[in-house]
Design a protein around this motif. Structure first.
Motif, PDB file in Angstrom:
ATOM      1  N   TYR A   9      47.787  37.339  49.339  1.00  0.00           N
ATOM      2  CA  TYR A   9      46.893  36.728  48.270  1.00  0.00           C
ATOM      3  C   TYR A   9      45.487  36.582  48.749  1.00  0.00           C
ATOM      4  CZ  TYR A   9      44.703  32.808  45.911  1.00  0.00           C
ATOM      5  OH  TYR A   9      44.058  31.804  45.134  1.00  0.00           O
ATOM      6  N   ARG A  10      44.819  36.671  49.816  1.00  0.00           N
ATOM      7  CA  ARG A  10      43.483  36.587  49.958  1.00  0.00           C
ATOM      8  C   ARG A  10      42.878  37.992  49.813  1.00  0.00           C
ATOM      9  NH1 ARG A  10      45.190  32.804  54.093  1.00  0.00           N
ATOM     10  NH2 ARG A  10      45.622  34.479  55.780  1.00  0.00           N
ATOM     11  N   LEU A  11      43.505  39.124  50.175  1.00  0.00           N
ATOM     12  CA  LEU A  11      43.284  40.532  49.774  1.00  0.00           C
ATOM     13  C   LEU A  11      42.840  40.451  48.344  1.00  0.00           C
ATOM     14  CD1 LEU A  11      42.505  43.433  50.827  1.00  0.00           C
ATOM     15  CD2 LEU A  11      45.224  43.725  50.394  1.00  0.00           C
ATOM     16  N   ILE A  12      43.837  40.029  47.430  1.00  0.00           N
ATOM     17  CA  ILE A  12      43.955  40.438  46.225  1.00  0.00           C
ATOM     18  C   ILE A  12      42.735  39.525  45.621  1.00  0.00           C
ATOM     19  CG2 ILE A  12      45.159  39.860  44.076  1.00  0.00           C
ATOM     20  CD1 ILE A  12      47.811  40.822  45.569  1.00  0.00           C
ATOM     21  N   PHE A  13      42.530  38.128  46.124  1.00  0.00           N
ATOM     22  CA  PHE A  13      41.267  37.539  45.590  1.00  0.00           C
ATOM     23  C   PHE A  13      40.203  38.011  45.628  1.00  0.00           C
ATOM     24  CE2 PHE A  13      38.385  34.079  45.565  1.00  0.00           C
ATOM     25  CZ  PHE A  13      38.656  33.423  44.594  1.00  0.00           C
ATOM     26  N   THR A  14      39.948  38.755  46.910  1.00  0.00           N
ATOM     27  CA  THR A  14      38.812  39.482  46.895  1.00  0.00           C
ATOM     28  C   THR A  14      38.469  40.444  45.994  1.00  0.00           C
ATOM     29  OG1 THR A  14      39.431  41.352  48.503  1.00  0.00           O
ATOM     30  CG2 THR A  14      38.789  39.033  49.412  1.00  0.00           C
ATOM     31  N   TYR A  15      39.354  41.090  45.414  1.00  0.00           N
ATOM     32  CA  TYR A  15      39.243  42.268  44.202  1.00  0.00           C
ATOM     33  C   TYR A  15      39.163  41.281  43.009  1.00  0.00           C
ATOM     34  CZ  TYR A  15      41.109  46.211  47.075  1.00  0.00           C
ATOM     35  OH  TYR A  15      40.787  47.482  47.884  1.00  0.00           O
ATOM     36  N   VAL A  16      40.207  40.463  42.424  1.00  0.00           N
ATOM     37  CA  VAL A  16      39.913  39.790  41.308  1.00  0.00           C
ATOM     38  C   VAL A  16      39.273  38.593  41.071  1.00  0.00           C
ATOM     39  CG1 VAL A  16      42.174  40.844  40.518  1.00  0.00           C
ATOM     40  CG2 VAL A  16      42.227  38.687  41.325  1.00  0.00           C
ATOM     41  N   LYS A  17      38.874  37.883  42.118  1.00  0.00           N
ATOM     42  CA  LYS A  17      37.976  36.718  42.171  1.00  0.00           C
ATOM     43  C   LYS A  17      38.660  35.734  41.186  1.00  0.00           C
ATOM     44  CE  LYS A  17      34.095  39.583  43.452  1.00  0.00           C
ATOM     45  NZ  LYS A  17      32.716  39.759  43.022  1.00  0.00           N
ATOM     46  N   LYS A  18      39.929  35.651  40.808  1.00  0.00           N
ATOM     47  CA  LYS A  18      40.213  34.526  40.195  1.00  0.00           C
ATOM     48  C   LYS A  18      41.566  34.259  40.471  1.00  0.00           C
ATOM     49  CE  LYS A  18      38.095  34.773  35.762  1.00  0.00           C
ATOM     50  NZ  LYS A  18      37.753  33.560  35.933  1.00  0.00           N
ATOM     51  N   LYS A  19      41.799  32.909  40.809  1.00  0.00           N
ATOM     52  CA  LYS A  19      42.871  32.196  41.581  1.00  0.00           C
ATOM     53  C   LYS A  19      44.403  32.591  40.847  1.00  0.00           C
ATOM     54  CE  LYS A  19      44.911  27.911  42.791  1.00  0.00           C
ATOM     55  NZ  LYS A  19      45.822  27.103  42.032  1.00  0.00           N
ATOM     56  N   GLU A  20      44.336  32.322  39.463  1.00  0.00           N
ATOM     57  CA  GLU A  20      45.506  32.713  38.549  1.00  0.00           C
ATOM     58  C   GLU A  20      45.993  34.255  38.677  1.00  0.00           C
ATOM     59  OE1 GLU A  20      42.606  31.214  37.541  1.00  0.00           O
ATOM     60  OE2 GLU A  20      43.394  29.131  37.578  1.00  0.00           O
ATOM     61  N   ILE A  21      45.099  34.995  38.405  1.00  0.00           N
ATOM     62  CA  ILE A  21      45.379  36.421  38.169  1.00  0.00           C
ATOM     63  C   ILE A  21      45.817  37.139  39.728  1.00  0.00           C
ATOM     64  CG2 ILE A  21      44.479  38.570  37.927  1.00  0.00           C
ATOM     65  CD1 ILE A  21      42.485  37.347  36.057  1.00  0.00           C
ATOM     66  N   ALA A  22      45.171  36.384  40.776  1.00  0.00           N
ATOM     67  CA  ALA A  22      45.663  36.739  42.328  1.00  0.00           C
ATOM     68  C   ALA A  22      46.968  36.371  42.386  1.00  0.00           C
ATOM     69  CB  ALA A  22      44.758  36.413  43.155  1.00  0.00           C
ATOM     70  N   GLU A  23      47.461  35.190  41.915  1.00  0.00           N
ATOM     71  CA  GLU A  23      48.600  34.706  42.033  1.00  0.00           C
ATOM     72  C   GLU A  23      49.572  35.431  41.165  1.00  0.00           C
ATOM     73  OE1 GLU A  23      48.332  30.601  40.627  1.00  0.00           O
ATOM     74  OE2 GLU A  23      47.573  29.869  42.631  1.00  0.00           O
ATOM     75  N   ASP A  24      49.445  35.818  40.165  1.00  0.00           N
ATOM     76  CA  ASP A  24      50.077  36.643  39.242  1.00  0.00           C
ATOM     77  C   ASP A  24      50.548  38.101  40.132  1.00  0.00           C
ATOM     78  OD1 ASP A  24      50.726  34.994  37.376  1.00  0.00           O
ATOM     79  OD2 ASP A  24      49.213  35.589  36.027  1.00  0.00           O
ATOM     80  N   LEU A  25      49.239  38.896  40.427  1.00  0.00           N
ATOM     81  CA  LEU A  25      49.437  39.951  41.338  1.00  0.00           C
ATOM     82  C   LEU A  25      50.184  40.112  42.402  1.00  0.00           C
ATOM     83  CD1 LEU A  25      45.855  41.376  40.488  1.00  0.00           C
ATOM     84  CD2 LEU A  25      47.828  42.190  39.655  1.00  0.00           C
ATOM     85  N   VAL A  26      49.939  38.936  43.502  1.00  0.00           N
ATOM     86  CA  VAL A  26      50.844  38.796  44.359  1.00  0.00           C
ATOM     87  C   VAL A  26      52.148  39.050  43.930  1.00  0.00           C
ATOM     88  CG1 VAL A  26      51.690  37.081  46.264  1.00  0.00           C
ATOM     89  CG2 VAL A  26      49.258  37.405  45.943  1.00  0.00           C
ATOM     90  N   GLN A  27      52.816  38.166  42.845  1.00  0.00           N
ATOM     91  CA  GLN A  27      54.040  38.214  42.626  1.00  0.00           C
ATOM     92  C   GLN A  27      54.490  39.729  42.246  1.00  0.00           C
ATOM     93  OE1 GLN A  27      54.722  35.760  39.437  1.00  0.00           O
ATOM     94  NE2 GLN A  27      54.690  33.807  40.741  1.00  0.00           N
ATOM     95  N   ASP A  28      53.552  40.399  41.503  1.00  0.00           N
ATOM     96  CA  ASP A  28      53.676  42.021  41.298  1.00  0.00           C
ATOM     97  C   ASP A  28      53.988  42.753  42.314  1.00  0.00           C
ATOM     98  OD1 ASP A  28      53.676  41.102  38.608  1.00  0.00           O
ATOM     99  OD2 ASP A  28      51.723  41.869  38.237  1.00  0.00           O
ATOM    100  N   VAL A  29      53.093  42.406  43.433  1.00  0.00           N
ATOM    101  CA  VAL A  29      53.321  43.209  44.669  1.00  0.00           C
ATOM    102  C   VAL A  29      54.484  42.968  45.365  1.00  0.00           C
ATOM    103  CG1 VAL A  29      52.243  43.381  47.027  1.00  0.00           C
ATOM    104  CG2 VAL A  29      50.635  43.388  45.113  1.00  0.00           C
ATOM    105  N   PHE A  30      54.971  41.678  45.295  1.00  0.00           N
ATOM    106  CA  PHE A  30      56.240  41.360  46.272  1.00  0.00           C
ATOM    107  C   PHE A  30      57.517  41.951  45.353  1.00  0.00           C
ATOM    108  CE2 PHE A  30      53.598  39.119  48.838  1.00  0.00           C
ATOM    109  CZ  PHE A  30      53.921  39.585  50.123  1.00  0.00           C
ATOM    110  N   ILE A  31      57.421  42.034  44.154  1.00  0.00           N
ATOM    111  CA  ILE A  31      58.559  42.649  43.330  1.00  0.00           C
ATOM    112  C   ILE A  31      58.372  43.802  43.537  1.00  0.00           C
ATOM    113  CG2 ILE A  31      59.156  42.939  41.170  1.00  0.00           C
ATOM    114  CD1 ILE A  31      58.304  40.199  40.116  1.00  0.00           C
ATOM    115  N   LYS A  32      57.350  44.638  43.496  1.00  0.00           N
ATOM    116  CA  LYS A  32      57.153  45.976  43.697  1.00  0.00           C
ATOM    117  C   LYS A  32      57.743  46.557  45.311  1.00  0.00           C
ATOM    118  CE  LYS A  32      54.140  48.589  41.720  1.00  0.00           C
ATOM    119  NZ  LYS A  32      52.699  49.096  41.150  1.00  0.00           N
ATOM    120  N   CYS A  33      57.283  45.766  46.113  1.00  0.00           N
ATOM    121  CA  CYS A  33      57.892  45.674  47.401  1.00  0.00           C
ATOM    122  C   CYS A  33      59.318  45.467  47.546  1.00  0.00           C
ATOM    123  CB  CYS A  33      57.266  44.486  48.479  1.00  0.00           C
ATOM    124  SG  CYS A  33      57.754  44.300  50.143  1.00  0.00           S
TER     125      CYS A  33
END
Length: 191
Positions: free
Chosen positions: A25-49
């Motif tokens: 989550y913290r890594l993704i936040f450094t890229y997108v700088k938005k809490k909601e988008i970071a949360e969505d991308l974390v979900q996408d990452v773990f689905i892909k994982c």
């Protein structure tokens, strides 16, 4: 617990999620700088994982594998038309709202006032990612080079340049709400 001792893929996934979700989550936040988008991308990452857990061969550590997935997901998102649309609509919304801030915005703003954090988040992406991976994820230069698919010497140069930029920006001062401030021996002074 060692992930190699885990027998089922579901148990391995649970271990990965519990061990690395906050870091991702913290890594993704450094890229997108938005809490909601970071949360969505974390979900996408773990689905892909989860979908690709059978493909994990153990050639690298689980940490570098999941970080690689997260970085690729972030880069794909940042290249997407959707991210440009979100960025543009956020800009339009902020202009339409004027200077009115919600209580949530004020709390987040207070939380984000740490100068070092702001300086890191304002670095160009190639420097921001190496700083984050090196200092916050505690990866070695060699591991960062593998994760990002870049030469090890290039990573050393980027890390050095990132530190120089942060130091320079902190010494010279930054602008906040149109005011120039500098670090002095007594703290921060406004000009």
């Amino acid at each position: 617990m060692n992930y190699r001792s885990i027998s089922s893929n579901d148990d391995l996934f649970e271990y990965i999620f519990n061990e690395y979700s906050d870091d991702i989550y913290r890594l993704i936040f450094t890229y997108v700088k938005k809490k909601e988008i970071a949360e969505d991308l974390v979900q996408d990452v773990f689905i892909k994982c989860y979908k690709n857990i059978d493909n994990f061969k153990g050639n690298s550590s689980v940490k570098t594998w999941i970080i690689s997935i997260a970085i690729n997901q972030c880069k794909d998102y940042l290249k997407s038309a959707y991210s440009r649309y979100v960025y543009l609509s956020d800009k339009i919304s902020s202009l339409a709202k004027g200077n009115t801030k919600t209580p949530e915005d004020l709390v987040l703003e207070d939380y984000g006032k740490d100068r070092l954090t702001n300086e890191i988040l304002n670095l160009p992406l190639k420097y921001r990612e190496v700083i984050y991976l090196y200092y916050f994820q505690e990866l070695k230069i060699k591991e960062i080079a593998v994760v990002l698919g870049v030469n090890e010497n290039t990573m050393k140069s980027r890390l050095s340049r990132a530190k120089e930029l942060i130091k320079k920006n902190l010494q010279e001062g930054s602008t906040k709400d149109g005011e120039k401030y500098q670090t002095t021996s007594q703290g921060i002074s406004f000009e």
